[in-house]
Scaffold this motif. Structure first.
Motif, PDB file in Angstrom:
ATOM      1  N   TRP A 109       0.819  -1.217   0.000  1.00 41.47           N
ATOM      2  CA  TRP A 109       0.000   0.000   0.000  1.00 41.47           C
ATOM      3  C   TRP A 109       0.849   1.262   0.000  1.00 41.47           C
ATOM      4  O   TRP A 109       0.443   2.285  -0.550  1.00 41.47           O
ATOM      5  CB  TRP A 109      -0.928  -0.014   1.221  1.00 41.47           C
ATOM      6  CG  TRP A 109      -2.188  -0.794   1.009  1.00 41.47           C
ATOM      7  CD1 TRP A 109      -2.325  -1.955   0.306  1.00 41.47           C
ATOM      8  CD2 TRP A 109      -3.493  -0.462   1.486  1.00 41.47           C
ATOM      9  NE1 TRP A 109      -3.621  -2.381   0.329  1.00 41.47           N
ATOM     10  CE2 TRP A 109      -4.363  -1.491   1.043  1.00 41.47           C
ATOM     11  CE3 TRP A 109      -3.999   0.569   2.252  1.00 41.47           C
ATOM     12  CZ2 TRP A 109      -5.720  -1.480   1.339  1.00 41.47           C
ATOM     13  CZ3 TRP A 109      -5.354   0.573   2.561  1.00 41.47           C
ATOM     14  CH2 TRP A 109      -6.210  -0.432   2.101  1.00 41.47           C
ATOM     15  N   GLU A 110       2.027   1.204   0.611  1.00 32.32           N
ATOM     16  CA  GLU A 110       2.879   2.399   0.673  1.00 32.32           C
ATOM     17  C   GLU A 110       3.257   2.863  -0.726  1.00 32.32           C
ATOM     18  O   GLU A 110       3.209   4.059  -1.032  1.00 32.32           O
ATOM     19  CB  GLU A 110       4.143   2.109   1.491  1.00 32.32           C
ATOM     20  CG  GLU A 110       5.032   3.318   1.719  1.00 32.32           C
ATOM     21  CD  GLU A 110       4.370   4.409   2.550  1.00 32.32           C
ATOM     22  OE1 GLU A 110       4.678   5.599   2.313  1.00 32.32           O
ATOM     23  OE2 GLU A 110       3.538   4.071   3.424  1.00 32.32           O
ATOM     24  N   LEU A 111       3.640   1.920  -1.591  1.00 30.99           N
ATOM     25  CA  LEU A 111       4.068   2.304  -2.929  1.00 30.99           C
ATOM     26  C   LEU A 111       2.888   2.612  -3.835  1.00 30.99           C
ATOM     27  O   LEU A 111       2.875   3.634  -4.517  1.00 30.99           O
ATOM     28  CB  LEU A 111       4.924   1.197  -3.551  1.00 30.99           C
ATOM     29  CG  LEU A 111       5.442   1.480  -4.972  1.00 30.99           C
ATOM     30  CD1 LEU A 111       6.218   2.793  -5.025  1.00 30.99           C
ATOM     31  CD2 LEU A 111       6.311   0.329  -5.463  1.00 30.99           C
ATOM     32  N   LYS A 112       1.881   1.744  -3.837  1.00 33.39           N
ATOM     33  CA  LYS A 112       0.800   1.976  -4.792  1.00 33.39           C
ATOM     34  C   LYS A 112      -0.242   2.963  -4.275  1.00 33.39           C
ATOM     35  O   LYS A 112      -0.534   3.959  -4.929  1.00 33.39           O
ATOM     36  CB  LYS A 112       0.118   0.663  -5.184  1.00 33.39           C
ATOM     37  CG  LYS A 112      -0.931   0.883  -6.277  1.00 33.39           C
ATOM     38  CD  LYS A 112      -1.371  -0.372  -6.951  1.00 33.39           C
ATOM     39  CE  LYS A 112      -2.328  -0.032  -8.105  1.00 33.39           C
ATOM     40  NZ  LYS A 112      -2.822  -1.239  -8.797  1.00 33.39           N
ATOM     41  N   VAL A 113      -0.789   2.731  -3.096  1.00 33.74           N
ATOM     42  CA  VAL A 113      -1.887   3.576  -2.620  1.00 33.74           C
ATOM     43  C   VAL A 113      -1.373   4.936  -2.148  1.00 33.74           C
ATOM     44  O   VAL A 113      -1.756   5.985  -2.682  1.00 33.74           O
ATOM     45  CB  VAL A 113      -2.680   2.875  -1.505  1.00 33.74           C
ATOM     46  CG1 VAL A 113      -3.831   3.765  -1.031  1.00 33.74           C
ATOM     47  CG2 VAL A 113      -3.214   1.532  -1.992  1.00 33.74           C
ATOM     48  N   MET A 114      -0.496   4.946  -1.158  1.00 38.05           N
ATOM     49  CA  MET A 114      -0.052   6.216  -0.586  1.00 38.05           C
ATOM     50  C   MET A 114       0.794   7.026  -1.559  1.00 38.05           C
ATOM     51  O   MET A 114       0.720   8.253  -1.588  1.00 38.05           O
ATOM     52  CB  MET A 114       0.716   5.973   0.713  1.00 38.05           C
ATOM     53  CG  MET A 114      -0.128   5.358   1.815  1.00 38.05           C
ATOM     54  SD  MET A 114      -1.725   6.210   2.080  1.00 38.05           S
ATOM     55  CE  MET A 114      -1.174   7.889   2.429  1.00 38.05           C
ATOM     56  N   CYS A 115       1.597   6.336  -2.376  1.00 35.01           N
ATOM     57  CA  CYS A 115       2.421   7.067  -3.347  1.00 35.01           C
ATOM     58  C   CYS A 115       1.552   7.755  -4.401  1.00 35.01           C
ATOM     59  O   CYS A 115       1.840   8.880  -4.808  1.00 35.01           O
ATOM     60  CB  CYS A 115       3.400   6.115  -4.023  1.00 35.01           C
ATOM     61  SG  CYS A 115       5.076   6.653  -3.816  1.00 35.01           S
ATOM     62  N   TYR A 116       0.508   7.074  -4.869  1.00 34.93           N
ATOM     63  CA  TYR A 116      -0.404   7.712  -5.821  1.00 34.93           C
ATOM     64  C   TYR A 116      -0.986   8.986  -5.200  1.00 34.93           C
ATOM     65  O   TYR A 116      -1.046  10.044  -5.830  1.00 34.93           O
ATOM     66  CB  TYR A 116      -1.559   6.767  -6.166  1.00 34.93           C
ATOM     67  CG  TYR A 116      -1.290   5.730  -7.232  1.00 34.93           C
ATOM     68  CD1 TYR A 116      -0.032   5.168  -7.410  1.00 34.93           C
ATOM     69  CD2 TYR A 116      -2.319   5.275  -8.052  1.00 34.93           C
ATOM     70  CE1 TYR A 116       0.189   4.196  -8.372  1.00 34.93           C
ATOM     71  CE2 TYR A 116      -2.117   4.305  -9.013  1.00 34.93           C
ATOM     72  CZ  TYR A 116      -0.857   3.764  -9.172  1.00 34.93           C
ATOM     73  OH  TYR A 116      -0.659   2.800 -10.129  1.00 34.93           O
ATOM     74  N   ILE A 117      -1.430   8.852  -3.959  1.00 37.62           N
ATOM     75  CA  ILE A 117      -2.046   9.995  -3.279  1.00 37.62           C
ATOM     76  C   ILE A 117      -1.043  11.126  -3.095  1.00 37.62           C
ATOM     77  O   ILE A 117      -1.336  12.300  -3.374  1.00 37.62           O
ATOM     78  CB  ILE A 117      -2.641   9.553  -1.930  1.00 37.62           C
ATOM     79  CG1 ILE A 117      -3.822   8.596  -2.168  1.00 37.62           C
ATOM     80  CG2 ILE A 117      -3.084  10.750  -1.098  1.00 37.62           C
ATOM     81  CD1 ILE A 117      -4.311   7.891  -0.924  1.00 37.62           C
TER      82      ILE A 117
END
Length: 260
Positions: A109-117
């Motif tokens: 989630w850190e790379l895909k979810v939070m990074c996108y945000i």
């Protein structure tokens, strides 16, 4: 059809392979300049050289780990001039609730979810100051297909779908369009790894993953180009009235709710 993209600058994360590399080539065909972001400097350098040689466009590279502290500020510093941002980095691990432990779940989630945000937060501000820009989030149809065996990805993709719709619902007031694309299985190394793992679970043999491919529409995964071309159109002025929407390209998998 003239997509009116020539001369635009496109920043793509996760650009060194798979869909990201396909996106780079597709936008280069439209004579866009590129800013390519990924961890592997060697792969980025090879892709940038290929693109410069074949399409005669500028391709800048930024080799970084987007989850490292302060890195997104560095990317923004080098790429704030981008007209189009494509968030594509990250692969949330497959598995059920017990296969994906807490550290793996958070790492995905850190790379895909939070990074996108975080990338949206950083680049949106600059686009708003200029009065124009496009943000495209490569999400995945797992956010629509609630999958027990891809639970971290299903939940993460659903969160990104909601985020994209919320941000894009009002962004046209600032001259910015925000959109999401939900590919289904795409013919990349990653999808082969996932299918091999499922074949091991289902058949006891990872080499039987071709049996799973046969169940897909047309008996295959999507070609990278079939997904990349949709991104190119959505990024273009030809799609000027689209924002706050998610476009699914999965051969009808999500829509097919039949039991058999």
């Amino acid at each position: 059809m003239d997509l009116q993209l020539a001369g635009k600058t496109v920043l793509i994360t996760g650009a060194s392979q798979g869909i990201g590399a396909g996106l780079a080539r597709a936008f280069a065909q439209e004579q866009c300049s590129l800013v390519l972001v990924a961890r592997s400097e060697d792969k980025l350098q090879s892709l940038a050289q290929e693109i410069a040689r074949q399409y005669k466009v500028d391709a800048q590279i930024i080799a970084v780990d987007l989850t490292a502290p302060g890195v997104i500020d560095k990317v923004l510093e080098q790429g704030s001039h981008a007209d189009i941002l494509i968030n594509n980095a990250g692969a949330i691990p497959g598995g059920n609730l017990w296969d994906v432990d807490a550290p793996k779940w958070r790492e995905g989630w850190e790379l895909k979810v939070m990074c996108y945000i975080d990338m949206c937060r950083a680049f949106y501000r600059h686009m708003r100051e200029r009065g124009h820009g496009v943000i495209l989030n490569n999400i995945g149809n797992g956010g629509e297909m609630y999958d027990f065996d891809y639970i971290a990805g299903t939940a993460g993709n659903a969160a990104l779908m909601a985020f994209t719709r919320a941000l894009g619902g009002r962004s046209l007031q600032h001259g910015i369009r925000v959109l999401g694309v939900n590919p289904g299985p795409v013919a990349t190394e990653r999808i082969e790894r996932i299918l091999r793992a499922r074949a091991q679970t289902t058949f006891g043999d990872p080499e039987q993953y071709g049996q799973l491919l046969k169940k897909l529409p047309l008996g295959r995964a999507a070609h990278v180009e079939e997904v990349a071309d949709l991104f190119v159109f959505l990024a273009s002025p030809r799609s000027a009235y689209t924002s706050g929407a998610i476009f699914t390209v999965d051969g009808g998998i999500t829509s097919n709710k039949a039991l058999a």
